[in-house]
Design a protein around this motif. Structure first.
Motif, short mmCIF file in Angstrom:
data_model
loop_
_atom_site.label_atom_id
_atom_site.label_comp_id
_atom_site.label_asym_id
_atom_site.label_seq_id
_atom_site.Cartn_x
_atom_site.Cartn_y
_atom_site.Cartn_z
N LYS A 93 0.86 -1.12 0.04
CA LYS A 93 0.03 -0.06 -0.06
C LYS A 93 0.74 1.27 -0.02
O LYS A 93 0.39 2.25 -0.58
N ASN A 94 2.02 1.21 0.76
CA ASN A 94 2.70 2.43 0.95
C ASN A 94 4.06 2.60 -0.21
O ASN A 94 4.57 3.31 -0.12
N GLN A 95 4.17 1.52 -0.92
CA GLN A 95 5.01 1.60 -1.99
C GLN A 95 4.98 2.56 -3.23
O GLN A 95 3.72 2.84 -3.50
N SER A 96 5.74 3.04 -3.96
CA SER A 96 5.73 3.97 -4.83
C SER A 96 4.96 3.49 -6.06
O SER A 96 4.07 4.18 -6.88
N PHE A 97 5.08 2.15 -6.31
CA PHE A 97 4.49 1.46 -7.67
C PHE A 97 2.83 1.40 -7.28
O PHE A 97 2.01 1.34 -8.16
N ALA A 100 -1.18 6.26 -6.40
CA ALA A 100 -2.44 6.49 -7.23
C ALA A 100 -2.32 6.94 -8.67
O ALA A 100 -2.73 6.15 -9.87
N GLU A 101 -1.41 7.96 -9.01
CA GLU A 101 -0.88 8.34 -10.32
C GLU A 101 -0.39 7.08 -11.10
O GLU A 101 -0.70 6.76 -12.15
N TRP A 167 -4.19 8.52 -2.89
CA TRP A 167 -5.51 7.66 -3.26
C TRP A 167 -6.57 8.65 -2.46
O TRP A 167 -6.52 9.00 -1.55
N ASP A 168 -7.72 8.70 -3.42
CA ASP A 168 -8.94 9.17 -2.82
C ASP A 168 -10.12 8.56 -3.69
O ASP A 168 -10.05 7.67 -4.49
N GLU A 174 -11.85 5.99 -10.78
CA GLU A 174 -11.15 5.94 -11.89
C GLU A 174 -10.66 4.72 -12.35
O GLU A 174 -10.72 4.20 -13.14
N ALA A 175 -9.64 4.10 -11.49
CA ALA A 175 -8.80 3.01 -11.60
C ALA A 175 -9.65 1.83 -11.78
O ALA A 175 -9.50 0.94 -12.35
N LEU A 176 -10.87 1.65 -11.00
CA LEU A 176 -11.45 0.63 -11.00
C LEU A 176 -12.60 0.57 -12.33
O LEU A 176 -12.74 -0.57 -12.91
N LYS A 177 -12.73 1.75 -12.89
CA LYS A 177 -13.31 1.88 -14.27
C LYS A 177 -12.65 1.52 -15.13
O LYS A 177 -12.95 0.56 -15.98
#
Length: 198
Positions: A93-97, A100-101, A167-168, A174-177
């Motif tokens: 969760k906290n890794q750069s990969f 969100a972007e 993330w928000d 948007e990612a799920l879509k």
């Protein structure tokens, strides 16, 4: 049945041949030195070979290579992202990969590439395989592998709380879509007929 010549005893036979001073090389009897050398030095080994099993192993290996190659060509960035998530276990969760972007960019690029890559793969398959059913059978594991990766990606996206790693709720939606769009492209492509170009 497979037959092979075995020369493992040839060294001993040659040594015996050279040590025998009374050798009769050209005699027409069973004591002929050359015949004895060949009889003692060379033997035929027979073994049964299961050609069907060998063929099945080669076919399985070729199919697995095809699945891996096509999956990587079509959705390599997504597969890399999931591999990184698996290697970092619970800390992903906290890794750069998993920013969100970055996840959004991976999904966007995968969406752009996957349609073209799958179409190109189908066209290439059409050159060698006329049967669309056979093509579908070969592509089904590729589609399944990518869909499993999309499922894992969605699980990781849902597990991240708002405010973590950029993330928000809007990024998540948007990612799920995007992941659903990719899955729809795959499922739409798996039902398509191939245009054969010769």
């Amino acid at each position: 049945v497979e037959r092979q010549l075995d020369f493992s005893e040839a060294g001993k036979a040659v040594t015996k041949f050279l040590a025998n001073r009374n050798r009769q090389i050209f005699s027409m009897t069973t004591e002929n030195a050359l015949v004895t050398l060949l009889r003692e030095g060379v033997s035929v080994q027979e073994s049964s070979v299961d050609s069907k099993r060998d063929l099945e192993d080669a076919l399985r290996s070729a199919c697995n290579d095809f699945i891996e190659h096509t999956s990587v060509r079509s959705a390599g960035l997504l597969l890399d992202l999931i591999a990184q998530c698996k290697s970092s276990a619970s800390d992903s969760k906290n890794q750069s990969f998993m920013a969100a972007e970055n996840v959004k960019n991976v999904l966007l690029k995968t969406k752009e590439e996957i349609k073209n890559e799958m179409e190109e793969t189908r066209n290439q398959m059409g050159i060698y395989l006329e049967s669309t059913a056979t093509q579908g059978i070969l592509l089904k594991p590729v589609v399944r592998k990518i869909c499993r990766s999309l499922d894992e990606c969605r699980r990781h996206i849902v597990d991240i709380r708002d405010g973590e790693n950029g993330w928000d709720s809007s990024f998540r939606a948007e990612a799920l879509k995007l992941s659903q769009d990719i899955e729809l492209i795959l499922k739409d492509d798996s039902g398509r007929k191939t245009v054969v170009r010769r």
